[in-house]
Design an enzyme around this catalytic site. Structure first.
Site: not given
Length: 269
Positions: A42, A47, A72, A103
């Site tokens: 994930d 990120y 996401k 998200h």
């Protein structure tokens, strides 16, 4: 350990999360997870480590259909979800995703229904196996459900013994949406709690394993994160023991509205 989503897609119940893992450390962490036996990874565009995830997958030699990859859509991309999806695929080095999530609802922006329509198009075109949401409260879920189209397969939310989100779980269950817990260990805040450590000592397990087992016995998907290979492996070693009903009740009693991340009603990114 697997769960079947509301569209029939099978998803591993324990995945490996890479939130807050720097991109230059992500390849090693994901490689360690894959070596330990994880088959679900994930990540998210925000990120900044999709490339590291992709490198680890490419280097693993594991067949693509044995892996379940989630990423996401970030808040600023709600109006351009298809382009954002393509960019994530390019960074991951993949030609499709297993699960794509919005998200955050980012309610002040009020574009998540537009984003959902774009995800439905991707799903209808066969470009992603399942679509869902993340950090959606019941009111956000209802707005999506009221569209009368695809029901989210997953709602990934902050969930751990100190923040059990019972109203969200009930809303997910009513729709047939699988609850997935991010920060399932409350970023380590509960690992020294006497309730947890007492159970762990009795069972000969780590406190983290006890909390993760609590999640699993309630049917949730979890995505624990670590960059330490021994902990990565231990977090997956959850099949050889079981919590008693009394253990479950004791852990349920740790609820204290102990949120460690932003509140979805207030966060817009």
């Amino acid at each position: 350990m697997q769960v079947t989503l509301n569209n029939g897609v099978v998803m591993p119940q324990v995945g490996f999360g890479v939130f807050q893992v720097p991109n230059d450390e992500t390849e090693a962490a994901v490689s360690a997870a894959l070596e330990a036996g994880y088959r679900s990874i994930d990540t998210a565009a925000i990120y900044g480590n999709e490339e590291g995830v992709g490198r680890a997958i490419a280097a693993s030699g594991i067949a693509r259909d044995e892996l379940f990859v989630t990423t996401k859509l970030w808040n600023s991309d709600h109006a351009s979800a298809r382009d954002a999806y393509d960019a994530s695929l390019e960074r991951l080095g993949l030609d499709r995703l297993d699960l794509y999530l919005i998200h955050w609802p980012a309610p002040a922006n009020d574009r998540y229904l537009d984003a959902w329509a774009a995800l439905e198009e991707l799903y209808a075109a066969g470009r992603v196996r399942a679509i869902g949401v993340s950090n959606f409260l019941p009111e956000h879920l209802r707005r999506v459900a009221d569209l009368g189209g695809t029901v989210p397969a997953v709602n990934q939310v902050e969930l751990h013994p100190a923040l059990q989100q019972r109203d969200v779980v009930a809303a997910n269950d009513a729709l047939g949406t699988t609850t997935e817990a991010w920060s399932p260990l409350a970023q380590g805040a509960l690992l020294t709690d006497p309730t947890i450590t007492t159970i762990a000592e009795r069972l000969g397990r780590t406190p983290a394993q006890v909390i993760l087992r609590w999640h699993l016995q309630q049917g949730r998907v979890i995505i624990p994160k670590s960059v330490t290979p021994s902990r990565i492996a231990a977090n997956l070693d959850l099949a050889g023991f079981e919590l008693s009903d009394a253990d479950l009740v004791a852990i349920d009693g740790l609820e204290r509205d102990g949120r460690v991340g932003p509140h979805p009603a207030e966060f817009n990114g």
